[in-house]
Motif scaffolding. Structure first.
Motif, PDB file in Angstrom:
ATOM      1  N   ALA A   1      -4.993   1.844  -5.062  1.00  0.00           N
ATOM      2  CA  ALA A   1      -5.720   2.767  -4.204  1.00  0.00           C
ATOM      3  C   ALA A   1      -5.027   3.537  -3.400  1.00  0.00           C
ATOM      4  O   ALA A   1      -3.600   3.243  -3.064  1.00  0.00           O
ATOM      5  CB  ALA A   1      -6.656   1.998  -3.396  1.00  0.00           C
ATOM      6  N   ASP A   2      -5.318   4.599  -2.887  1.00  0.00           N
ATOM      7  CA  ASP A   2      -4.528   5.573  -2.076  1.00  0.00           C
ATOM      8  C   ASP A   2      -3.853   4.824  -0.762  1.00  0.00           C
ATOM      9  O   ASP A   2      -2.901   5.229  -0.591  1.00  0.00           O
ATOM     10  CB  ASP A   2      -5.211   6.574  -1.737  1.00  0.00           C
ATOM     11  CG  ASP A   2      -5.312   7.848  -2.496  1.00  0.00           C
ATOM     12  OD1 ASP A   2      -4.593   7.867  -3.810  1.00  0.00           O
ATOM     13  OD2 ASP A   2      -6.402   8.580  -2.622  1.00  0.00           O
ATOM     14  N   ASP A   3      -4.665   3.981  -0.137  1.00  0.00           N
ATOM     15  CA  ASP A   3      -4.356   3.290   1.061  1.00  0.00           C
ATOM     16  C   ASP A   3      -3.487   2.031   0.798  1.00  0.00           C
ATOM     17  O   ASP A   3      -2.850   1.314   1.488  1.00  0.00           O
ATOM     18  CB  ASP A   3      -5.641   2.752   1.805  1.00  0.00           C
ATOM     19  CG  ASP A   3      -6.691   1.798   1.046  1.00  0.00           C
ATOM     20  OD1 ASP A   3      -6.516   1.904  -0.105  1.00  0.00           O
ATOM     21  OD2 ASP A   3      -7.317   1.247   1.821  1.00  0.00           O
ATOM     22  N   GLU A   4      -3.384   1.521  -0.742  1.00  0.00           N
ATOM     23  CA  GLU A   4      -2.350   0.368  -1.163  1.00  0.00           C
ATOM     24  C   GLU A   4      -1.844   1.041  -2.392  1.00  0.00           C
ATOM     25  O   GLU A   4      -2.146   0.431  -3.303  1.00  0.00           O
ATOM     26  CB  GLU A   4      -3.207  -0.682  -1.166  1.00  0.00           C
ATOM     27  CG  GLU A   4      -3.611  -1.243   0.358  1.00  0.00           C
ATOM     28  CD  GLU A   4      -4.194  -2.583  -0.051  1.00  0.00           C
ATOM     29  OE1 GLU A   4      -3.547  -3.619  -0.885  1.00  0.00           O
ATOM     30  OE2 GLU A   4      -5.165  -3.160   0.724  1.00  0.00           O
ATOM     31  N   PRO A   5      -0.917   1.836  -2.501  1.00  0.00           N
ATOM     32  CA  PRO A   5      -0.429   2.463  -3.722  1.00  0.00           C
ATOM     33  C   PRO A   5       0.537   1.463  -4.294  1.00  0.00           C
ATOM     34  O   PRO A   5       1.271   0.459  -3.326  1.00  0.00           O
ATOM     35  CB  PRO A   5       0.439   3.483  -3.335  1.00  0.00           C
ATOM     36  CG  PRO A   5       0.585   3.477  -1.969  1.00  0.00           C
ATOM     37  CD  PRO A   5      -0.325   2.630  -1.305  1.00  0.00           C
ATOM     38  N   TYR A   6       0.565   1.438  -5.630  1.00  0.00           N
ATOM     39  CA  TYR A   6       1.522   0.357  -6.395  1.00  0.00           C
ATOM     40  C   TYR A   6       2.206   1.302  -7.328  1.00  0.00           C
ATOM     41  O   TYR A   6       1.501   1.984  -8.050  1.00  0.00           O
ATOM     42  CB  TYR A   6       0.827  -0.747  -7.108  1.00  0.00           C
ATOM     43  CG  TYR A   6       1.514  -1.542  -7.815  1.00  0.00           C
ATOM     44  CD1 TYR A   6       2.529  -2.454  -7.396  1.00  0.00           C
ATOM     45  CD2 TYR A   6       1.708  -1.536  -9.309  1.00  0.00           C
ATOM     46  CE1 TYR A   6       3.295  -3.147  -8.106  1.00  0.00           C
ATOM     47  CE2 TYR A   6       2.347  -2.218 -10.069  1.00  0.00           C
ATOM     48  CZ  TYR A   6       3.271  -3.064  -9.513  1.00  0.00           C
ATOM     49  OH  TYR A   6       3.997  -3.767 -10.253  1.00  0.00           O
ATOM     50  N   TYR A   7       3.580   1.535  -7.249  1.00  0.00           N
ATOM     51  CA  TYR A   7       4.219   2.225  -8.203  1.00  0.00           C
ATOM     52  C   TYR A   7       4.817   1.526  -9.286  1.00  0.00           C
ATOM     53  O   TYR A   7       5.644   0.796  -9.005  1.00  0.00           O
ATOM     54  CB  TYR A   7       5.376   3.215  -7.305  1.00  0.00           C
ATOM     55  CG  TYR A   7       4.808   4.022  -6.555  1.00  0.00           C
ATOM     56  CD1 TYR A   7       4.348   5.358  -6.820  1.00  0.00           C
ATOM     57  CD2 TYR A   7       4.600   3.809  -5.178  1.00  0.00           C
ATOM     58  CE1 TYR A   7       3.684   6.250  -5.913  1.00  0.00           C
ATOM     59  CE2 TYR A   7       3.998   4.603  -4.241  1.00  0.00           C
ATOM     60  CZ  TYR A   7       3.409   5.802  -4.584  1.00  0.00           C
ATOM     61  OH  TYR A   7       3.065   6.581  -3.855  1.00  0.00           O
ATOM     62  N   ARG A   8       4.447   1.798 -10.389  1.00  0.00           N
ATOM     63  CA  ARG A   8       4.875   0.921 -11.659  1.00  0.00           C
ATOM     64  C   ARG A   8       5.836   1.851 -12.484  1.00  0.00           C
ATOM     65  O   ARG A   8       5.358   2.760 -12.987  1.00  0.00           O
ATOM     66  CB  ARG A   8       3.433   0.465 -12.211  1.00  0.00           C
ATOM     67  CG  ARG A   8       3.940  -0.142 -13.721  1.00  0.00           C
ATOM     68  CD  ARG A   8       4.814  -1.497 -13.715  1.00  0.00           C
ATOM     69  NE  ARG A   8       4.737  -2.445 -14.500  1.00  0.00           N
ATOM     70  CZ  ARG A   8       5.537  -2.411 -15.681  1.00  0.00           C
ATOM     71  NH1 ARG A   8       6.368  -1.288 -15.792  1.00  0.00           N
ATOM     72  NH2 ARG A   8       5.216  -3.199 -16.630  1.00  0.00           N
TER      73      ARG A   8
ATOM     74  N   TYR B   1      -4.445  -3.295 -14.135  1.00  0.00           N
ATOM     75  CA  TYR B   1      -3.282  -3.714 -14.897  1.00  0.00           C
ATOM     76  C   TYR B   1      -2.273  -4.492 -14.091  1.00  0.00           C
ATOM     77  O   TYR B   1      -1.886  -4.034 -12.857  1.00  0.00           O
ATOM     78  CB  TYR B   1      -2.855  -2.341 -15.215  1.00  0.00           C
ATOM     79  CG  TYR B   1      -1.319  -2.738 -16.498  1.00  0.00           C
ATOM     80  CD1 TYR B   1      -1.864  -3.117 -17.640  1.00  0.00           C
ATOM     81  CD2 TYR B   1      -0.133  -2.421 -15.873  1.00  0.00           C
ATOM     82  CE1 TYR B   1      -0.769  -3.386 -18.527  1.00  0.00           C
ATOM     83  CE2 TYR B   1       0.782  -2.817 -16.786  1.00  0.00           C
ATOM     84  CZ  TYR B   1       0.670  -3.120 -17.985  1.00  0.00           C
ATOM     85  OH  TYR B   1       1.669  -3.330 -19.096  1.00  0.00           O
ATOM     86  N   GLU B   2      -1.901  -5.866 -14.690  1.00  0.00           N
ATOM     87  CA  GLU B   2      -0.813  -6.610 -13.731  1.00  0.00           C
ATOM     88  C   GLU B   2      -1.683  -6.876 -12.466  1.00  0.00           C
ATOM     89  O   GLU B   2      -0.718  -6.843 -11.434  1.00  0.00           O
ATOM     90  CB  GLU B   2       0.537  -5.951 -13.641  1.00  0.00           C
ATOM     91  CG  GLU B   2       1.039  -5.806 -15.026  1.00  0.00           C
ATOM     92  CD  GLU B   2       2.612  -5.032 -14.983  1.00  0.00           C
ATOM     93  OE1 GLU B   2       2.778  -4.345 -13.897  1.00  0.00           O
ATOM     94  OE2 GLU B   2       3.058  -5.054 -15.876  1.00  0.00           O
ATOM     95  N   GLY B   3      -2.773  -7.077 -12.308  1.00  0.00           N
ATOM     96  CA  GLY B   3      -3.584  -7.366 -11.183  1.00  0.00           C
ATOM     97  C   GLY B   3      -3.711  -6.202 -10.126  1.00  0.00           C
ATOM     98  O   GLY B   3      -4.471  -6.419  -8.856  1.00  0.00           O
ATOM     99  N   VAL B   4      -3.437  -4.970 -10.798  1.00  0.00           N
ATOM    100  CA  VAL B   4      -3.696  -3.863  -9.708  1.00  0.00           C
ATOM    101  C   VAL B   4      -4.768  -2.769 -10.166  1.00  0.00           C
ATOM    102  O   VAL B   4      -4.484  -2.589 -11.497  1.00  0.00           O
ATOM    103  CB  VAL B   4      -2.165  -2.995  -9.592  1.00  0.00           C
ATOM    104  CG1 VAL B   4      -2.355  -1.866  -8.841  1.00  0.00           C
ATOM    105  CG2 VAL B   4      -1.329  -4.131  -8.879  1.00  0.00           C
ATOM    106  N   GLN B   5      -5.577  -2.436  -9.627  1.00  0.00           N
ATOM    107  CA  GLN B   5      -6.498  -1.334  -9.968  1.00  0.00           C
ATOM    108  C   GLN B   5      -6.047  -0.149 -10.567  1.00  0.00           C
ATOM    109  O   GLN B   5      -5.002   0.336  -9.705  1.00  0.00           O
ATOM    110  CB  GLN B   5      -7.657  -1.248  -8.969  1.00  0.00           C
ATOM    111  CG  GLN B   5      -8.851  -0.178  -9.431  1.00  0.00           C
ATOM    112  CD  GLN B   5      -9.935   0.012  -8.295  1.00  0.00           C
ATOM    113  OE1 GLN B   5      -9.667  -0.118  -7.307  1.00  0.00           O
ATOM    114  NE2 GLN B   5     -11.056   0.647  -8.732  1.00  0.00           N
TER     115      GLN B   5
END
Length: 162
Positions: free
Chosen positions: A114-121, A76-80
């Protein structure tokens, strides 16, 4: 069971060692432009597997692939987005509450990526959350539908020769 490389005209069922009564079953043949192919293969050491065993093996494999696609295949929006059952429940609960209360539970923030690259939406409006939720549900339905097609296409008669 493992994915192996070979030719596109490989036998779906084959006795590879008559002395040992060793058989191989193959499915999900993916042909390549150069005439080669890769496919799934399982080996049976105690004789030719029954139709029920062949069907169960292949159906279980398709079910695992569908589960994997649902879990890891949505972005979603380019993020897994990790669509575990728990996350699916949390997304549904937040969406349902937003719809039922006219957005009184908003904003709501989900951790994507991912856990190593979280993205908070953070979803500020019901329509933003709806866009996310509907796309996630469409991804799940598409994965299920594709799996059903593949399972429905299984023709056990093709495993009778050999």
């Amino acid at each position: 069971m493992k994915r192996v490389e070979g030719t596109a005209d490989v036998k779906l069922i084959e006795c590879v060692s008559p002395a040992k009564n060793k058989w191989r079953i193959r499915w999900d043949i993916q042909e390549h432009e150069d005439g080669s192919a890769d496919y799934m293969e399982a080996e049976f050491l105690n004789g030719r597997p029954s139709d029920e065993v062949v069907k169960a093996l292949i159906m279980d494999w398709y079910n695992q692939k569908v589960d994997e696609t649902i879990l890891k295949g949505f972005s979603y929006e380019g993020v897994q987005v990790w669509l575990s059952r728990e996350n699916q429940f949390n997304y549904k609960a937040a969406y349902d509450l937003a719809v039922q209360t006219g957005g009184q539970n908003l904003p709501v923030t989900f951790k994507l990526g991912a856990d190593d690259e979280p993205y908070y939406r953070t979803f500020e409006t019901v329509s933003d959350l709806q866009d996310f939720y509907v796309k996630a549900m469409k991804h799940i339905q598409d994965a299920l539908s594709e799996g059903w097609k593949k399972k429905d296409a299984l023709d056990l008669a093709l495993y009778e020769a050999g």
